[in-house]
Every structure is written in structure tokens, then in C-alpha cells.
Design a protein around this motif. Structure first.
Motif, PDB file in Angstrom:
ATOM      1  N   ARG A 159     -10.804  10.373  -7.235  1.00  0.00           N
ATOM      2  CA  ARG A 159      -9.137  10.585  -7.278  1.00  0.00           C
ATOM      3  C   ARG A 159      -9.405  11.994  -6.047  1.00  0.00           C
ATOM      4  O   ARG A 159      -7.313  12.208  -6.458  1.00  0.00           O
ATOM      5  CB  ARG A 159      -9.119  10.879  -8.460  1.00  0.00           C
ATOM      6  CG  ARG A 159      -9.248   9.601  -9.319  1.00  0.00           C
ATOM      7  CD  ARG A 159      -9.435   9.662 -10.822  1.00  0.00           C
ATOM      8  NE  ARG A 159      -8.928   8.758 -11.947  1.00  0.00           N
ATOM      9  CZ  ARG A 159     -10.333   7.328 -12.023  1.00  0.00           C
ATOM     10  NH1 ARG A 159     -12.138   7.692 -11.128  1.00  0.00           N
ATOM     11  NH2 ARG A 159     -10.407   6.136 -12.641  1.00  0.00           N
ATOM     12  N   ALA A 160     -10.189  12.591  -6.012  1.00  0.00           N
ATOM     13  CA  ALA A 160      -9.993  13.482  -4.880  1.00  0.00           C
ATOM     14  C   ALA A 160      -9.093  13.597  -3.657  1.00  0.00           C
ATOM     15  O   ALA A 160      -8.917  12.033  -3.202  1.00  0.00           O
ATOM     16  CB  ALA A 160     -11.401  14.640  -4.672  1.00  0.00           C
ATOM     17  N   CYS A 170       1.015  -1.144  -0.761  1.00  0.00           N
ATOM     18  CA  CYS A 170       0.005   0.226  -0.462  1.00  0.00           C
ATOM     19  C   CYS A 170       0.744   1.652  -0.132  1.00  0.00           C
ATOM     20  O   CYS A 170       2.148   1.393   0.175  1.00  0.00           O
ATOM     21  CB  CYS A 170      -0.921   0.439   1.326  1.00  0.00           C
ATOM     22  SG  CYS A 170      -1.981   1.302   1.341  1.00  0.00           S
ATOM     23  N   GLY A 171       0.242   2.008  -0.648  1.00  0.00           N
ATOM     24  CA  GLY A 171       1.604   3.997  -0.500  1.00  0.00           C
ATOM     25  C   GLY A 171       0.774   4.618  -1.851  1.00  0.00           C
ATOM     26  O   GLY A 171       0.248   4.251  -2.702  1.00  0.00           O
ATOM     27  N   GLY A 172       1.561   5.405  -2.035  1.00  0.00           N
ATOM     28  CA  GLY A 172       1.318   5.655  -3.582  1.00  0.00           C
ATOM     29  C   GLY A 172       1.041   6.897  -3.095  1.00  0.00           C
ATOM     30  O   GLY A 172       1.440   8.156  -3.132  1.00  0.00           O
ATOM     31  N   SER A 173       0.632   7.690  -4.377  1.00  0.00           N
ATOM     32  CA  SER A 173       0.609   9.285  -5.233  1.00  0.00           C
ATOM     33  C   SER A 173      -0.558   9.905  -4.755  1.00  0.00           C
ATOM     34  O   SER A 173      -2.155   8.933  -4.329  1.00  0.00           O
ATOM     35  CB  SER A 173       0.646   9.479  -6.325  1.00  0.00           C
ATOM     36  OG  SER A 173      -0.023   9.121  -7.054  1.00  0.00           O
ATOM     37  N   GLY A 174      -1.074  11.506  -4.974  1.00  0.00           N
ATOM     38  CA  GLY A 174      -2.886  11.806  -4.949  1.00  0.00           C
ATOM     39  C   GLY A 174      -3.436  11.628  -5.175  1.00  0.00           C
ATOM     40  O   GLY A 174      -3.397  10.708  -6.373  1.00  0.00           O
ATOM     41  N   GLY A 175      -4.843  11.369  -4.217  1.00  0.00           N
ATOM     42  CA  GLY A 175      -5.750  10.610  -5.294  1.00  0.00           C
ATOM     43  C   GLY A 175      -5.942   9.055  -4.690  1.00  0.00           C
ATOM     44  O   GLY A 175      -6.762   8.317  -5.171  1.00  0.00           O
ATOM     45  N   ARG A 226     -11.333  20.512  -0.210  1.00  0.00           N
ATOM     46  CA  ARG A 226     -11.395  21.857  -1.451  1.00  0.00           C
ATOM     47  C   ARG A 226     -10.809  21.418  -2.719  1.00  0.00           C
ATOM     48  O   ARG A 226     -11.373  22.003  -3.506  1.00  0.00           O
ATOM     49  CB  ARG A 226      -9.441  22.200  -0.984  1.00  0.00           C
ATOM     50  CG  ARG A 226      -9.975  23.323   0.588  1.00  0.00           C
ATOM     51  CD  ARG A 226     -10.522  24.355   1.055  1.00  0.00           C
ATOM     52  NE  ARG A 226     -10.567  24.563   1.914  1.00  0.00           N
ATOM     53  CZ  ARG A 226     -11.054  26.221   2.056  1.00  0.00           C
ATOM     54  NH1 ARG A 226     -11.580  27.202   1.080  1.00  0.00           N
ATOM     55  NH2 ARG A 226     -11.155  26.353   3.762  1.00  0.00           N
ATOM     56  N   GLU A 227      -9.891  19.899  -2.877  1.00  0.00           N
ATOM     57  CA  GLU A 227     -10.623  19.680  -4.301  1.00  0.00           C
ATOM     58  C   GLU A 227     -12.252  18.905  -4.248  1.00  0.00           C
ATOM     59  O   GLU A 227     -12.316  19.165  -5.704  1.00  0.00           O
ATOM     60  CB  GLU A 227      -9.516  18.723  -3.977  1.00  0.00           C
ATOM     61  CG  GLU A 227      -9.750  18.086  -5.649  1.00  0.00           C
ATOM     62  CD  GLU A 227      -7.878  17.126  -5.242  1.00  0.00           C
ATOM     63  OE1 GLU A 227      -8.242  16.951  -6.947  1.00  0.00           O
ATOM     64  OE2 GLU A 227      -7.181  16.376  -4.614  1.00  0.00           O
ATOM     65  N   LEU A 228     -12.241  18.506  -3.558  1.00  0.00           N
ATOM     66  CA  LEU A 228     -14.312  17.836  -3.953  1.00  0.00           C
ATOM     67  C   LEU A 228     -14.505  19.075  -3.928  1.00  0.00           C
ATOM     68  O   LEU A 228     -15.585  18.778  -5.141  1.00  0.00           O
ATOM     69  CB  LEU A 228     -14.369  16.588  -2.763  1.00  0.00           C
ATOM     70  CG  LEU A 228     -15.925  16.774  -2.813  1.00  0.00           C
ATOM     71  CD1 LEU A 228     -15.728  15.685  -3.715  1.00  0.00           C
ATOM     72  CD2 LEU A 228     -16.189  16.248  -1.335  1.00  0.00           C
ATOM     73  N   LEU A 229     -15.028  20.165  -3.335  1.00  0.00           N
ATOM     74  CA  LEU A 229     -15.542  21.535  -4.173  1.00  0.00           C
ATOM     75  C   LEU A 229     -15.305  21.635  -5.109  1.00  0.00           C
ATOM     76  O   LEU A 229     -15.923  22.075  -6.210  1.00  0.00           O
ATOM     77  CB  LEU A 229     -15.193  21.955  -2.260  1.00  0.00           C
ATOM     78  CG  LEU A 229     -15.804  24.324  -3.100  1.00  0.00           C
ATOM     79  CD1 LEU A 229     -17.801  23.811  -2.898  1.00  0.00           C
ATOM     80  CD2 LEU A 229     -15.125  25.086  -2.568  1.00  0.00           C
ATOM     81  N   ALA A 230     -13.677  21.581  -5.599  1.00  0.00           N
ATOM     82  CA  ALA A 230     -13.953  22.717  -6.837  1.00  0.00           C
ATOM     83  C   ALA A 230     -14.386  21.057  -7.755  1.00  0.00           C
ATOM     84  O   ALA A 230     -14.878  21.379  -8.608  1.00  0.00           O
ATOM     85  CB  ALA A 230     -11.833  22.409  -7.240  1.00  0.00           C
ATOM     86  N   VAL A 231     -14.245  19.949  -7.819  1.00  0.00           N
ATOM     87  CA  VAL A 231     -14.969  18.902  -8.486  1.00  0.00           C
ATOM     88  C   VAL A 231     -16.671  18.941  -8.372  1.00  0.00           C
ATOM     89  O   VAL A 231     -17.311  19.315  -9.557  1.00  0.00           O
ATOM     90  CB  VAL A 231     -15.272  17.691  -8.358  1.00  0.00           C
ATOM     91  CG1 VAL A 231     -15.497  16.913  -8.515  1.00  0.00           C
ATOM     92  CG2 VAL A 231     -13.473  17.325  -8.025  1.00  0.00           C
TER      93      VAL A 231
END
Length: 830
Positions: free
Chosen positions: A418-419, A28-33, A423-428
Motif C-alpha cells: 500500500r506504500a 482504473c484510478g484512485g487514491s494513495g497506495g 520514503r514511505e517504504l523506508l518508514a515501513v
């Protein structure tokens, strides 16, 4: 290339014999989203569809693929294993073929909104959508109006996975006896899937008038020329029925100031049907390096609609905003299918339609019917089964539906999965403007909580509601917030906002949202008190009401959060742990009892004889039982059954004609009225001198006597859910009585409360602890499969009965030793 279906030796063949365990687990791990890095699934790529389907406890599925098309392929195959019969029935519905297979005189329930629809009327409704090419027109649009390319790939894979399951299994060998060998079970096309998406988009708008649109016909020569009811009575009936629509939810998002670890936390508790296809399916979806998300999706939608990834958790509650407005058509004298706009006649568009229908001898006949549409939308005659909008010689009503051109919600959820922050969800939300009928509540790992009702809503200002109001709208507008507009004036078309993607809808700048570091919450009241410390005000009435009484469920949610944050709940400290947020739901407190029981017990002294539906009865035994009740709807709380019957009888007997929907909360029995300056704690107190109180108590006693129940009966034997021959006791209670763990089950005069209609469904409590593995607990109350022969038909229902929770596995390290089945599925892309 040959299709492959690889299976490996099982370690649990006696329990789950279909598939084997494969332990090639990834890190498990990884980048944004919520993406995963360093993962090496053993699936083929290139010209192959390839997905790994694994199952953990309770049949929860984990789908891993390298791209969207393979992800949809794997999801659909797993979903079909569990729920093919249910979704196949929906594909019959959205293609207008229920009369062909199930008979024109029968009906089906759209469980998502509680409407019961005649098959023939339903078929004509959906045939109209098909004739208008509603879905085809949306698919022809570029994003965001039409589906993103990635969504199209996902759906292409979904169709291939669904059909592959049918090819592998065969209709005659389906494990679910519900549709085994049925002629209506078939392979599907992408259009079937998109039509199902569209059906869900209309759930809170046109789909509440399926019968009313599908059966609307011009008046005959003997039709009367006046409305059968007054506008006040129409508003009263419509308001009462709309309040009873079987969709709801609770959600609480906590920010850094409300949690012990200073990070975000979320309780998502949607109240959805326990039967039908508006149920949730629990799945974990992974595309290495791109996507890692888990949660619940409505049947037929291969995206997580309520869920979480490593940085963000979100849920939804049904919004108070209206999604449609009726338009009154002034008909041309003597021409029932022509209407006036700005003094000029316009002909309705006629849609001659045909439906195949069974006949008694088993054959088929063709039924013809012409439906009509106007510039405002289709003509309709009823809402929620209420014939309140008759087509008269002088007037008719057309439904303008804001979601009629909305496919954007599918793009929204693809992006939300993927958010990585609130804040990113509001942008979506603002970018897609596609949420069809719900609020959004979210918390992120950085400790920011979000409430937003940025959803598809007709752009009708408060001034326009009056200036353009038809006579009926002058009542429904102020009372219900529902505009009924004058269709004889072109100037009464919905307004346009510069920031709105869709013409005629309210733009994001005029919709409510709120960020907090303590908390936000919603329990289906309007946006107003998402956090009482920062009321949201100044929005259009069509979105919701402000400064008005909240329901008892809303109030209890606020009370419980405030008790924890003030340290007055008897627990250490004044911030939440994940366990305490779970306990908040399953404490099964009933706010009606907290507000009324003391007064009722005092009043018992003055009411030794009460008169209800069964005539006069003695109250002493009942009052003694209530005096020992702990005011919860736990399974073993003596007196819970009696008080529920008392409160529900009180509700029934205190709804006078003309009462508005916002007033249906026991308004005439309070001793302390609602105070806008103290909205969480008022109204309160029970006026025991009100004759309705005496009648409701007498009726409750007669109810229990008629069912052979003791006055101190608990819910364990009198609130149950059937799973085949198994009877499972169910805790929780009516949301209308202020039970946060809302459960609505049917009252059987001989047996008590039997079979849950709707209530707590896919429940999740998610805490972020600063690593890539959220600390979560979930429960899918009605279980993962609709197949009565599946081991996952009732397993989580039993767990829910015990107030238990599932510890879901998100990271690969958590999945170690938890996999019960693995299926590696592949086939050529073509």
C-alpha cells in the motif's frame, strides 16, 4: 446461504475450458497506495466471502474483493488451481510428517537455500519448533511483533479458499497428477499457513541447519574430544558452501536524473529456484479504494513480495548480513547436556519428541528422539550439510537465530503493498523491522531511488566479535563476518539498540540505506557500492564487508549503468528508457569474457598443447572458436559453451584450501589486482602464464569432446530446460562469471547444461509515466503453474527462451479484451 460458483459462457473454451469471460470491467484510478475508485465489482458482501478471479495472458491472476478475508479467499483458490500439489507438500514438511508419507530414509531439498534434508531429521526439526510453540507464541503477540488484524483476516480467507478448492475438486480429481489421490493432500488450518510463513523466515538462518539441529545427539563414551578440522579449514569450507547457497538477485532502481522522462524506473531480477516451493506466483490484488498492487509472491504467501502499484516499484536481493551466530558451549565435565555460564552449570532443556515413520511393509512406526536447547538456542552439529560443529564431550554449539522471533515480515509486506513512495517504504522498513534476509531496492513515480539493508541482523559489534569470539570465531569473524561467540559468558549475549523493536538485533539507525536521484543497485555483494559515487561505510562487519573486491556480476551491473549514463554504450543520449533497461538484462553480456578473453586469445599462441582432465589436447580449434565469440551468453553465440566450461574449470582449479569466501573470485589469475580506489574496474586481466589457465582450457576442450560438442557450439543445443518431454533452450549464464541474466544449470558430461537449478525468476521492469497505469514488462521464467498438464506449465518459459516479455495489465482499461477466464466465487463467511 447456499455456496455459489458462477460461470459464464467462454469465448476461449478450446484453450482454457475451466472458466468463462465476464466483461464487467472497472475504471482504473484512485487514491494513495494504488487504490481504485469508482469500481463496482459484482460480488456480494456482508456475511459472504466473495471474490472475483480473472485471468489474463499466461494465466496471470487478477483477484478483486471488498475486504482482506475475501481477497485471501480468492487468492488461495486461484493459487490452488495452479500449484496445490507443490504447496501441499510444504504443509507436510512444516508439520513434521515427511517420514510418515514419504519414508524416513528419503530426503527433500529446501530449494530456497539449496540444503538437502533427510526426512526424519527434518521431521524432528519441525517437531521441535512445534513443541516449543514458536509460531503460537508469535501469534499471541500484538502488532508489530504479531500479525496485524488485517493479515489475520487475509490468512483466514486464504485457508477458506484453499479448502474450498479441495471441496469443489476433490483430491481424487485434482488436475495435477503429481498428487492426485494422495493421502497427504488435505484441507488446511491457519496454523499450517503460519508455519509455512515461519519456515520462510528461517530460510537464511536455522533452516540451513535442519539436518544439524534435527539429528543433534549427545556424544557417546567413545567420542573424541577435539574438533576434526582446524578453525581455518572450517572457515574455508563454510565460506565456500555459503557462497554457493542457491539464492541471489540483481536489482537496479533509477531516479529522475537517470531516466528520459524524469521519473523512477526499476529492474527487479531475483535469482530464485526454478523448482520446489521457493518460486514466485504472479498475481494482481485489488480491494477497491484501498489496494491495487501486482507482482510476485512466494508460494503460500498471499501478499505481493516483489512488485509495484501505481506509485512505487520494489524488489529484493539477498543481503550479505548474517542472521545467526553459533555459540560455543563449554560443557560440564562428564555431563554432555549441561554447560557453564559465568562458571555456573546450566542444564540444557530436553525435548522428547516422536515422529511417525513408514516401515518397509507400508505400516507406520513411532520413532523417538530427544533434542536439546540452551539459553542461546538449539544444539546443532552441521550447517549446509557440513559436519563442522560436532557435539564433543567438552563442547557443543548452539544456534542463536535472529529470525526465531520474527513474524513482522508479513506486516511489512502488507504495508509495502500500500506504500506510495520510496520514503514511505523506508518508514515501513523502520516501523516493522521485519525483513528476514534481503535488501530492498525501490523507485517511485516522483523519481527517488532507494537502497536499504534494514533487515533482521544479530547485534554483534566488531569489538564484540573479537572480545566474545570463541576460538573458531576468531577466524570466521574476520574472514567471513560470521561471529562464533563464547556461550560461557552471559556478557556475550547480543547487544540491544534503543530503536530496535526486537531485543538483540541491530536498530535501523545502524543499518545502511541510501536515497539517490541517479541510481542504486545491488547484486548480492554488501551495501558498500550501492552507488560508487556515495559508498556506504562504517557499518558492523556482520552486515557486510567494505573496501573489498566485488563479484563480476556486481561489477557488470555497475558498468552497464555507468555506460548508459555517460553515453558510452553506443546508444543515443545518456538516460534510460524502459526498453533500454529491459535490454540491459537480456543483452546476456558475460563480464568474465570481457575481462579475460583478449588475454586468453593472446595466450593461445603460447599454448598450442594444453593438458586438462582428459590429458593433452590441441588448442588451435578451440582458440579459433573463441576468437569469433561475441562474449555473450545468447542462445546463438558460437563459442559460449566452450568459454563457460573454461571459466568454470578455472574457478574449480583455483580454490586452494584456506581461501576465504570473499576471495573465491579467481584471485590468483588476475594480472591487475583489486584497487580499492578503482573497485568497479579491478581486478582485471588474465595471467595466461598461470598453469591453472592451461589446465582449465584443456579441461574445457575435453569436456566438449566428451559431450560430443563442437568447439564453436552455442547454448541453443547445450543449455536447456525440460518441461515434460519438451526441451527448451535457455539463454543467460552463471552469475559467478558476471552474467547479469544469471542462470545456473547442471553440467551433464554427455549432454551439456541441462535443467535450470536457479536464476532469473519473476523479472519486472517498471517505468512510471505520470498516470495511474505504470508502463511495465514482466517475465515469470518458469511459468505460473507446477502442474505438468496445465497450459501455463511452460508458456512463459518458452517466451523467456525467445527473450520475450509479458505486457502485464494493471489498469482496467488495459484489461479490456485480455481476460481469458472469470470466476466469481462466494460462500457464507462462516
Amino acid at each position: 446461504m447456499k455456496n455459489t460458483l458462477s460461470r459464464k459462457p467462454s469465448l476461449r473454451m478450446a484453450v482454457l475450458p475451466l472458466f468463462a469471460i465476464s466483461l464487467g470491467l472497472t475504471a482504473c484510478g484512485g487514491s494513495g497506495g494504488g487504490g481504485v475508485s469508482g469500481s463496482t465489482p459484482d460480488v456480494e458482501q456482508g456475511d459472504q466471502l466473495a471474490a472475483k478471479i480473472r485471468r489474463s495472458d499466461y494465466g496471470i491472476v487478477h483477484i478483486e474483493a471488498q475486504d482482506n478475508i475475501s481477497l485471501g479467499f480468492g487468492y488461495a483458490y486461484a493459487f490452488a488451481q495452479d500449484n496445490l500439489c507443490a504447496i501441499a507438500d510444504s504443509y507436510v514438511t512444516v508439520n513434521g510428517e515427511r517420514s510418515k508419507y514419504f519414508g524416513p530414509e528419503n530426503s527433500w531439498e529446501f530449494t530456497g537455500n539449496g540444503t538437502v534434508n533427510n526426512n526424519l531429521n527434518s521431521d524432528f526439526f519441525f517437531k521441535l519448533l512445534i513443541a516449543e510453540q514458536r509460531v503460537e507464541n508469535l501469534l499471541a503477540l500484538a502488532p508489530p511483533a504479531g500479525p496485524r488484524p488485517e493479515v489475520r483476516e487475509l490468512i483466514s480467507g486464504y485457508v477458506k479458499g484453499y479448502n474450498r478448492y479441495l471441496q469443489d475438486t476433490g483430491v481424487d480429481n485434482l488436475p495435477d497428477p503429481t498428487c492426485r489421490g494422495a493421502e497427504w493432500v488435505r484441507e488446511i488450518s491457519e496454523m499450517d499457513v503460519y508455519r509455512r510463513f515461519y519456515q520462510l523466515a528461517l530460510l537464511g538462518s536455522s533452516a540451513v541447519a535442519i539436518d544439524g539441529i534435527g539429528s543433534a545427539q549427545p556424544p557417546g563414551p567413545d567420542s573424541l574430544g577435539t574438533l576434526p578440522l582446524s578453525p581455518e579449514d572450517i572457515a574455508s569450507q563454510l565460506g565456500a558452501s555459503w557462497k554457493g547457497v542457491q539464492i541471489g538477485s540483481n536489482a537496479i532502481a533509477l531516479g529522475s536524473e537517470a531516466t528520459q522522462n524524469g521519473r523512477g524506473m526499476l529492474l527487479g531480477n531475483p535469482h530464485f529456484p526454478w523448482n520446489g516451493t521457493e518460486r514466485f506466483y504472479q498475481a494482481h490484488l485489488t480491494i477497491p479504494g484501498e489496494l491495487d498492487v501486482t507482482g510476485g509472491s512466494l508460494f503460500g504467501v498471499p501478499l505481493v513480495l516483489i512488485g509495484y502499484n501505481k506509485d512505487l516499484a520494489w524488489s529484493h536481493t539477498v543481503s550479505s548480513a548474517w542472521r545467526f551466530t553459533p555459540y560455543r558451549l563449554q560443557l560440564v565435565p562428564g555431563q554432555a547436556t549441561s554447560y557453564l555460564v559465568d562458571g555456573q552449570p546450566e542444564d540444557m532443556t530436553a525435548w522428547p519428541l516422536t515422529v511417525e515413520a513408514q516401515v518397509p511393509d507400508g505400516g507406520l512406526q513411532t520413532v523417538e528422539r530427544t533434542l536439546y536447547t540452551s539459553r542461546w538456542g538449539p544444539v546443532f552439529t552441521s550447517l549446509l550439510g557440513l559436519p563442522l560443529f560436532p557435539w564433543l564431550p567438552t563442547e557443543a554449539y548452539a544456534m542463536a537465530d535472529a529470525n526465531a522471533t520474527n513474524f513482522r515480515y508479513v506486516n511489512h509486506f502488507w504495508e509495502t503493498n500500500r506504500a506510495s513512495s520510496s520514503r514511505e517504504l523506508l518508514a515501513v522498513l523502520e516501523r516493522n523491522q521485519g525483513i528476514p534476509w534481503v535488501n530492498t531496492i525501490a523507485a517511485d513515480s516522483a523519481g527517488e531511488a532507494l537502497y536499504a539493508d534494514i533487515s533482521v541482523t544479530p547485534n554483534v559489534s566488531d569489538d564484540m566479535m573479537i572480545s566474545c569470539g570463541a576460538p573458531l570465531g576468531l577466524v570466521t569473524g574476520p574472514v567471513l563476518g560470521l561471529p562464533v561467540l563464547d556461550g560461557s559468558r552471559s556478557t556475550c549475549a547480543w547487544l540491544n539498540d534503543d530503536d530496535a523493536i526486537q531485543a538483540g538485533t541491530i536498530g535501523p539507525a545502524k543499518m545502511p540505506h541510501l536515497f539517490r536521484r541517479d541510481y542504486v543497485t545491488n547484486s548480492n555483494d554488501s551495501y558498500w557500492l550501492s552507488n560508487p559515487n556515495e559508498p556506504l561505510e562504517g557499518f558492523a562487519r556482520i552486515i557486510g564487508d567494505e573496501g573489498t573486491e566485488r563479484t563480476m556480476r556486481t561489477r557488470l551491473g555497475l558498468v552497464m549503468v555507468e555506460e548508459r549514463l555517460s553515453g558510452s554504450d553506443g546508444l543515443p543520449g545518456n538516460r534510460f528508457t524502459r526498453q533500454q533497461l529491459q535490454d540491459l538484462l537480456f543483452n546476456d553480456r558475460q563480464h568474465a569474457a570481457e575481462l579475460w578473453l583478449d588475454d586468453l586469445l593472446t595466450g593461445c599462441v603460447a599454448m598450442p598443447l594444453v593438458v586438462g582432465t582428459g590429458g593433452p589436447v590441441q588448442s588451435a580449434e578451440a582458440c579459433a572458436a573463441l576468437s569469433g565469440w561475441d562474449r555473450t551468453d545468447k542462445l546463438d553465440s558460437p563459442g559460449a559453451l566452450l568459454f563457460r566450461r573454461f571459466a568454470q574449470n578455472l574457478f574449480i582449479t583455483t580454490v586452494p584450501s584456506g581461501t576465504s569466501a570473499s576471495q573465491l573470485n579467481f584471485v590468483d589469475v588476475w594480472t591487475t589486482p583489486f584497487d580499492v580506489n578503482n573497485p568497479v574496474y579491478t581486478p582485471s586481466g588474465l595471467n595466461v602464464l598461470n598453469p591453472h589457465v592451461n589446465y582449465a582450457l584443456g579441461s574445457a576442450i575435453s569436456d566438449l569432446q566428451g559431450a560430443g560438442k563442437a568447439m564453436d557450439e552455442s547454448l541453443r543445443t547445450s543449455a536447456t530446460e525440460s518441461r515434460g518431454a519438451e526441451i527448451i533452450p535457455i539463454h543467460g549464464g552463471p552469475g559467478s562469471l558476471g552474467v547479469f541474466n544469471a542462470i545456473s544449470n547442471k553440467w551433464d558430461a554427455a549432454a551439456g547444461y541441462t535443467d535450470v537449478v536457479h536464476g532469473a525468476s519473476y523479472v519486472q521492469v517498471v517505468s512510471f509515466d505520470g498516470d495511474a497505469c505504470p508502463d511495465a514488462r514482466t517475465i515469470l521464467t518458469y511459468s505460473q503453474s507446477t502442474n505438468p498438464d496445465s497450459p501455463h506449465f511452460a508458456d512463459q518459459t518458452r517466451l523467456y527462451s525467445q527473450s520475450g516479455w509479458v505486457r502485464p495489465q494493471f489498469c482496467e482499461s488495459e484489461l479490456q479484451g485480455k481476460i481469458t477466464e472469470t470466476l466469481e466465487l462466494s460462500q457464507p463467511l462462516d
